[in-house]
Design an enzyme around this catalytic site. Structure first.
Site, PDB file in Angstrom:
ATOM      1  N   LYS A 196       2.122  -2.945   6.591  1.00 45.18           N
ATOM      2  CA  LYS A 196       2.483  -2.638   5.196  1.00 45.18           C
ATOM      3  C   LYS A 196       3.953  -2.228   5.066  1.00 45.18           C
ATOM      4  O   LYS A 196       4.612  -2.591   4.090  1.00 45.18           O
ATOM      5  CB  LYS A 196       1.550  -1.564   4.625  1.00 45.18           C
ATOM      6  CG  LYS A 196       0.090  -2.011   4.509  1.00 45.18           C
ATOM      7  CD  LYS A 196      -0.089  -3.225   3.592  1.00 45.18           C
ATOM      8  CE  LYS A 196      -1.554  -3.575   3.371  1.00 45.18           C
ATOM      9  NZ  LYS A 196      -1.729  -4.754   2.505  1.00 45.18           N
TER      10      LYS A 196
ATOM     11  N   TYR B 160      -2.123  -1.275  10.390  1.00 43.98           N
ATOM     12  CA  TYR B 160      -2.067  -1.391   8.933  1.00 43.98           C
ATOM     13  C   TYR B 160      -0.748  -0.826   8.396  1.00 43.98           C
ATOM     14  O   TYR B 160      -0.072  -1.459   7.584  1.00 43.98           O
ATOM     15  CB  TYR B 160      -3.268  -0.632   8.351  1.00 43.98           C
ATOM     16  CG  TYR B 160      -3.508  -0.819   6.878  1.00 43.98           C
ATOM     17  CD1 TYR B 160      -4.274  -1.892   6.405  1.00 43.98           C
ATOM     18  CD2 TYR B 160      -3.006   0.078   5.948  1.00 43.98           C
ATOM     19  CE1 TYR B 160      -4.521  -2.051   5.050  1.00 43.98           C
ATOM     20  CE2 TYR B 160      -3.249  -0.081   4.585  1.00 43.98           C
ATOM     21  CZ  TYR B 160      -4.006  -1.142   4.146  1.00 43.98           C
ATOM     22  OH  TYR B 160      -4.244  -1.298   2.801  1.00 43.98           O
TER      23      TYR B 160
ATOM     24  N   SER C 154       0.880  -1.181   0.000  1.00 39.82           N
ATOM     25  CA  SER C 154       0.000   0.000   0.000  1.00 39.82           C
ATOM     26  C   SER C 154       0.908   1.219   0.000  1.00 39.82           C
ATOM     27  O   SER C 154       2.095   1.108   0.351  1.00 39.82           O
ATOM     28  CB  SER C 154      -0.848  -0.007   1.275  1.00 39.82           C
ATOM     29  OG  SER C 154      -1.456   1.242   1.499  1.00 39.82           O
TER      30      SER C 154
HETATM   31  P1  NAD Z   1     -11.368  -6.320  -0.138  1.00 38.52           P
HETATM   32  O1  NAD Z   1     -11.991  -6.205   1.217  1.00 38.52           O
HETATM   33  O2  NAD Z   1     -12.158  -6.009  -1.352  1.00 38.52           O
HETATM   34  O3  NAD Z   1     -10.729  -7.761  -0.341  1.00 38.52           O
HETATM   35  C1  NAD Z   1     -10.012  -8.404   0.667  1.00 38.52           C
HETATM   36  C2  NAD Z   1      -9.908  -9.869   0.323  1.00 38.52           C
HETATM   37  O4  NAD Z   1      -9.190 -10.516   1.381  1.00 38.52           O
HETATM   38  C3  NAD Z   1     -11.269 -10.571   0.240  1.00 38.52           C
HETATM   39  O5  NAD Z   1     -11.207 -11.565  -0.748  1.00 38.52           O
HETATM   40  C4  NAD Z   1     -11.415 -11.194   1.626  1.00 38.52           C
HETATM   41  O6  NAD Z   1     -12.284 -12.313   1.653  1.00 38.52           O
HETATM   42  C5  NAD Z   1      -9.979 -11.588   1.867  1.00 38.52           C
HETATM   43  N1  NAD Z   1      -9.680 -11.805   3.273  1.00 38.52           N
HETATM   44  C6  NAD Z   1      -9.895 -10.986   4.329  1.00 38.52           C
HETATM   45  N2  NAD Z   1      -9.489 -11.580   5.467  1.00 38.52           N
HETATM   46  C7  NAD Z   1      -9.011 -12.795   5.112  1.00 38.52           C
HETATM   47  C8  NAD Z   1      -8.447 -13.879   5.833  1.00 38.52           C
HETATM   48  N3  NAD Z   1      -8.327 -13.859   7.163  1.00 38.52           N
HETATM   49  N4  NAD Z   1      -8.074 -14.977   5.151  1.00 38.52           N
HETATM   50  C9  NAD Z   1      -8.213 -15.045   3.801  1.00 38.52           C
HETATM   51  N5  NAD Z   1      -8.742 -14.053   3.068  1.00 38.52           N
HETATM   52  C10 NAD Z   1      -9.124 -12.941   3.723  1.00 38.52           C
HETATM   53  O7  NAD Z   1     -10.082  -5.379  -0.031  1.00 38.52           O
HETATM   54  P2  NAD Z   1      -9.076  -4.785  -1.139  1.00 38.52           P
HETATM   55  O8  NAD Z   1      -9.198  -3.309  -1.044  1.00 38.52           O
HETATM   56  O9  NAD Z   1      -9.220  -5.469  -2.445  1.00 38.52           O
HETATM   57  O10 NAD Z   1      -7.698  -5.152  -0.447  1.00 38.52           O
HETATM   58  C11 NAD Z   1      -6.798  -6.108  -0.980  1.00 38.52           C
HETATM   59  C12 NAD Z   1      -5.392  -5.745  -0.552  1.00 38.52           C
HETATM   60  O11 NAD Z   1      -5.050  -4.460  -1.095  1.00 38.52           O
HETATM   61  C13 NAD Z   1      -5.214  -5.614   0.957  1.00 38.52           C
HETATM   62  O12 NAD Z   1      -3.971  -6.163   1.338  1.00 38.52           O
HETATM   63  C14 NAD Z   1      -5.231  -4.127   1.178  1.00 38.52           C
HETATM   64  O13 NAD Z   1      -4.530  -3.751   2.322  1.00 38.52           O
HETATM   65  C15 NAD Z   1      -4.543  -3.637  -0.089  1.00 38.52           C
HETATM   66  N6  NAD Z   1      -4.798  -2.244  -0.412  1.00 38.52           N
HETATM   67  C16 NAD Z   1      -6.049  -1.778  -0.634  1.00 38.52           C
HETATM   68  C17 NAD Z   1      -6.219  -0.443  -0.944  1.00 38.52           C
HETATM   69  C18 NAD Z   1      -7.561   0.150  -1.220  1.00 38.52           C
HETATM   70  O14 NAD Z   1      -7.648   1.384  -1.352  1.00 38.52           O
HETATM   71  N7  NAD Z   1      -8.618  -0.625  -1.357  1.00 38.52           N
HETATM   72  C19 NAD Z   1      -5.120   0.410  -1.021  1.00 38.52           C
HETATM   73  C20 NAD Z   1      -3.868  -0.103  -0.774  1.00 38.52           C
HETATM   74  C21 NAD Z   1      -3.702  -1.437  -0.480  1.00 38.52           C
END
Ligand code: NAD
Length: 256
Positions: free
Chosen positions: A155, A151, A138
């Site tokens: 990260k 977080y 991130s």
């Molecule tokens: P999301 O909530 O849409 O998806 C998260 C996924 O992780 C889902 O498939 C969920 O079922 C799975 N998950 C959650 N807990 C779990 C566990 N204990 N075991 C197995 N699977 C699990 O979120 P996203 O925004 O797509 O996030 C995905 C990654 O991207 C994360 O690591 C997040 O930190 C990172 N990220 C997101 C953003 C953003 O703005 N959305 C920005 C930077 C980084």
């Protein structure tokens, strides 16, 4: 380009993970999905691209379940060639109010799980002398924000793990890199939009504008499709000597 390869994408039933799984499948990679919630929908989307799809529901906070998932992937697909450590959760609160169990869960899911998947995937990658490990970090792997202690710590940790994984395999055909998105409008961020809208008594649209306005100069969300294309680049021949980078795709967030 990736025909014959197998990608394991953690947390790929939603959001960025699903976007990356679809982008890799478009290049011909077979995919092992993981995550909670609806599985049939994501599975059908990936299968429609003509690749073989598996699913394992391991909870990324449970090392024994991660080991079981690695065994499943090896038994069904031979080996994991592309590992995408993407599963992640968020909790927003100041440190003095931060529930310790949330801290533990975020460190386990967002950081420690990647150590386990990586240690389990590396032996086969080293044998075949080819592998791609992509850690979805991130912008919070590069800079901090208030109220996101666990977080930001996780990260920053995964960016460090990325560098060490890259270095330990630098003379092999295995690369490890991190992707650092800014705001992406997935369920993880929608929760933050909804919380802001209700706390400040504004519409969801206004809350989105405020979130973008504070951090992201482009005033645009990055999309799972764009992040999927970056993952494809890391897997391409042109990415063969890109090692240990933390590549932000953040609308200018970290340039400020
Ligand atoms: P999301 O909530 O849409 O998806 C998260 C996924 O992780 C889902 O498939 C969920 O079922 C799975 N998950 C959650 N807990 C779990 C566990 N204990 N075991 C197995 N699977 C699990 O979120 P996203 O925004 O797509 O996030 C995905 C990654 O991207 C994360 O690591 C997040 O930190 C990172 N990220 C997101 C953003 C953003 O703005 N959305 C920005 C930077 C980084």
């Amino acid at each position: 380009m990736l025909k014959g390869k197998t990608a394991l994408v953690t947390g790929s039933t939603s959001g960025i993970g699903l976007g990356i799984a679809l982008a890799l499948a478009k290049q011909g990679a077979n995919v092992v999905l993981n995550g909670f919630g609806d599985v049939d929908g994501p599975r059908a989307q990936v299968e429609a691209l003509g690749v073989k799809v598996g699913y394992h529901g391991a909870d990324m906070s449970k090392p024994a379940q991660i080991e079981d998932m690695a065994k499943y992937a090896a038994a069904q697909f031979g080996q994991v060639d592309i590992l995408v450590n993407n599963a992640g959760i968020q909790h927003v609160a100041p440190i003095h109010d931060f529930p310790p169990e949330k801290w533990d869960a975020i460190i386990a899911i967002n950081l420690t799980s990647a150590f386990h998947t990586t240690r389990l995937a590396l032996p086969a990658m080293r044998k075949s002398n080819w592998g791609r490990i992509i850690n979805v970090a991130s912008v919070h792997g590069l800079v901090g924000s208030a109220e996101k202690s666990a977080y930001v710590a996780a990260k920053h940790g995964i960016v460090g793990l990325t560098k060490v994984t890259a270095l330990e395999n630098a003379t092999t055909g295995i690369t490890c890199n991190a992707i650092c998105p800014g705001w992406v409008l997935t369920p993880l961020v929608q929760k933050q939009v909804d919380a802001r809208a209700s706390e400040r008594g504004v519409s969801a649209e206004e809350a989105k504008k405020q979130l973008l306005g504070e951090k992201e100069p482009s005033m645009q969300f990055t999309t799972p499709e764009e992040l999927g294309d970056l993952a494809v680049f890391f897997c391409s021949p042109a990415g063969a000597n890109v090692r240990g980078v933390a590549w932000n795709m953040d609308g200018g967030w970290v340039a400020q």
